[in-house]
Scaffold this motif. Structure first.
Motif, PDB file in Angstrom:
ATOM      1  N   GLY A  17      31.048  46.861  42.142  1.00 48.03           N
ATOM      2  CA  GLY A  17      31.038  48.343  43.103  1.00 48.03           C
ATOM      3  C   GLY A  17      31.439  49.136  42.606  1.00 48.03           C
ATOM      4  O   GLY A  17      33.644  49.088  41.825  1.00 48.03           O
ATOM      5  N   PHE A  18      31.715  50.437  42.400  1.00 48.22           N
ATOM      6  CA  PHE A  18      32.593  51.206  42.319  1.00 48.22           C
ATOM      7  C   PHE A  18      32.944  51.713  44.150  1.00 48.22           C
ATOM      8  O   PHE A  18      32.528  52.420  44.400  1.00 48.22           O
ATOM      9  N   LEU A  56      33.435  41.473  49.675  1.00 51.22           N
ATOM     10  CA  LEU A  56      32.387  42.362  49.471  1.00 51.22           C
ATOM     11  C   LEU A  56      31.285  41.874  48.481  1.00 51.22           C
ATOM     12  O   LEU A  56      30.235  42.357  48.318  1.00 51.22           O
ATOM     13  N   LEU A  57      32.596  41.327  47.237  1.00 50.40           N
ATOM     14  CA  LEU A  57      31.532  41.636  45.782  1.00 50.40           C
ATOM     15  C   LEU A  57      31.173  39.973  46.028  1.00 50.40           C
ATOM     16  O   LEU A  57      30.560  39.367  44.868  1.00 50.40           O
ATOM     17  N   GLY A  58      32.168  38.723  46.428  1.00 47.40           N
ATOM     18  CA  GLY A  58      31.762  37.587  47.158  1.00 47.40           C
ATOM     19  C   GLY A  58      32.185  37.117  46.266  1.00 47.40           C
ATOM     20  O   GLY A  58      32.184  35.719  46.433  1.00 47.40           O
ATOM     21  N   ALA A  59      33.615  37.571  46.302  1.00 47.80           N
ATOM     22  CA  ALA A  59      34.598  36.446  46.314  1.00 47.80           C
ATOM     23  C   ALA A  59      36.012  36.459  47.187  1.00 47.80           C
ATOM     24  O   ALA A  59      35.472  36.561  48.151  1.00 47.80           O
ATOM     25  N   GLN A 248      41.327  54.299  44.170  1.00 44.24           N
ATOM     26  CA  GLN A 248      39.898  53.249  43.832  1.00 44.24           C
ATOM     27  C   GLN A 248      39.932  52.417  43.392  1.00 44.24           C
ATOM     28  O   GLN A 248      40.342  52.615  42.034  1.00 44.24           O
ATOM     29  N   ILE A 249      38.846  51.258  44.059  1.00 43.93           N
ATOM     30  CA  ILE A 249      39.246  50.474  42.545  1.00 43.93           C
ATOM     31  C   ILE A 249      37.087  50.184  42.658  1.00 43.93           C
ATOM     32  O   ILE A 249      36.647  50.697  43.375  1.00 43.93           O
ATOM     33  N   SER A 250      37.423  50.220  40.952  1.00 44.28           N
ATOM     34  CA  SER A 250      35.756  49.238  40.673  1.00 44.28           C
ATOM     35  C   SER A 250      36.281  48.061  39.834  1.00 44.28           C
ATOM     36  O   SER A 250      36.307  47.482  39.593  1.00 44.28           O
ATOM     37  N   ALA A 251      35.254  46.971  40.655  1.00 46.20           N
ATOM     38  CA  ALA A 251      35.520  45.697  40.538  1.00 46.20           C
ATOM     39  C   ALA A 251      33.630  45.140  39.957  1.00 46.20           C
ATOM     40  O   ALA A 251      32.347  45.071  40.736  1.00 46.20           O
ATOM     41  N   ILE A 252      33.995  44.377  39.025  1.00 42.22           N
ATOM     42  CA  ILE A 252      32.727  43.295  39.159  1.00 42.22           C
ATOM     43  C   ILE A 252      32.595  41.645  39.295  1.00 42.22           C
ATOM     44  O   ILE A 252      34.107  41.698  38.874  1.00 42.22           O
ATOM     45  N   LEU A 253      31.668  40.984  39.266  1.00 45.81           N
ATOM     46  CA  LEU A 253      31.699  40.075  39.380  1.00 45.81           C
ATOM     47  C   LEU A 253      30.725  38.936  38.801  1.00 45.81           C
ATOM     48  O   LEU A 253      29.785  39.431  39.579  1.00 45.81           O
ATOM     49  N   LEU A 254      30.936  37.885  38.453  1.00 43.01           N
ATOM     50  CA  LEU A 254      30.604  36.599  38.714  1.00 43.01           C
ATOM     51  C   LEU A 254      30.052  35.322  39.418  1.00 43.01           C
ATOM     52  O   LEU A 254      31.189  35.469  39.569  1.00 43.01           O
ATOM     53  N   ALA A 255      28.279  35.579  39.755  1.00 39.04           N
ATOM     54  CA  ALA A 255      28.827  34.890  41.067  1.00 39.04           C
ATOM     55  C   ALA A 255      28.557  33.382  40.838  1.00 39.04           C
ATOM     56  O   ALA A 255      28.492  33.068  40.209  1.00 39.04           O
TER      57      ALA A 255
END
Length: 255
Positions: A17-18, A56-59, A248-255
């Motif tokens: 998400g951005f 929200l990212l699932g972490a 603001q934060i921009s982030a990414i996640l490996l499920a």
């Protein structure tokens, strides 16, 4: 609350998400999803805002990592959460660890999220003009390759950043860029009214991604300066004479 890039959203097992400035608990200048610990916002508000992003990212709420950004070209590999107060000084993070969200903070600079779906490697980079010029994009790609990524399999998306129309710079700035990278010339345009150059930061970051061999590059094309309702902007805060600004934060996640 967040923007997404189709090229990243289409990847199973990876969430990103951005994030905008909306959906948090901060008030005043920081309303409302300020995720910047270095701002003068109440630390408890920032902690809660970041926890919401992680969820929200699932972490897990405490597994969203960012770094002490330096406008440089250092990328670090994350294998586990940092110890409290021990975030490294860097401008990019990469990881192959599932469940570990990684992100960068911006308020006009370009956030870039990366993924290699085959190698299961993701990255996040903070690319201001200094970092882009000094090689933060190339450093991020190299760090991903250390974890098994291949350049042609990497997709990268550039998130909200200040647009060329809003980014007036001096001639000294332009000469600084061109002295180190003559290929940056197409990313300057001279304003007919003021005679001053305007810099296309997102375009230049996209150029550096292409040079780094990234196989799929996209740009959301959203201007932080122009979108006051949804996005923080350092330059806008300066023009308004405000004492501080949110990130603001921009982030990414490996499920």
């Amino acid at each position: 609350m967040k923007l997404s890039a189709p090229s990243l959203a289409a990847t199973d097992g990876i969430s990103h998400g951005f994030f905008t400035r909306q959906g948090g608990i901060s008030g005043g200048l920081y309303a409302s999803l300020n995720c910047g610990p270095s701002s003068r916002d109440d630390a408890a508000n920032v902690t809660e805002n970041r926890a919401r992003v992680a969820e929200l990212l699932g972490a897990e709420r405490d597994r969203l990592l960012s770094v002490q950004q330096q406008h440089g070209a250092r990328a670090v590999i994350a294998e586990r959460p940092w110890k409290a107060g021990a975030a490294p000084q860097a401008d990019a993070i990469v990881t192959a660890t599932p469940g570990l969200a990684i992100g960068v903070l911006t308020a006009d600079c370009a956030p870039v999220l990366f993924r290699d779906a085959r190698a299961r490697v993701v990255g996040a980079a903070h690319a201001g003009w200094r970092g882009a010029l000094s090689g933060i994009i190339e450093a991020t790609v190299a760090a991903m390759q250390e974890l098994g990524a291949r350049q042609k399999n990497i997709a990268a998306a550039i998130g909200p950043a200040i647009s060329q129309r809003a980014y007036e710079v001096g001639h000294d700035f332009m000469q600084t860029i061109l002295a180190e990278d003559a290929d940056g010339a197409p990313y300057f345009a001279i304003d007919e009214g003021s005679g001053e150059p305007h810099f296309d930061l997102a375009g230049y970051v996209g150029e550096r991604l292409a040079r780094a061999g990234v196989g799929d590059v996209s740009d959301l094309g959203v201007c932080t300066y122009c979108d006051e309702t949804r996005l923080f902007s350092y330059r806008r805060s300066q023009h308004h004479g405000e004492s501080d600004y949110g990130r603001q934060i921009s982030a990414i996640l490996l499920a």
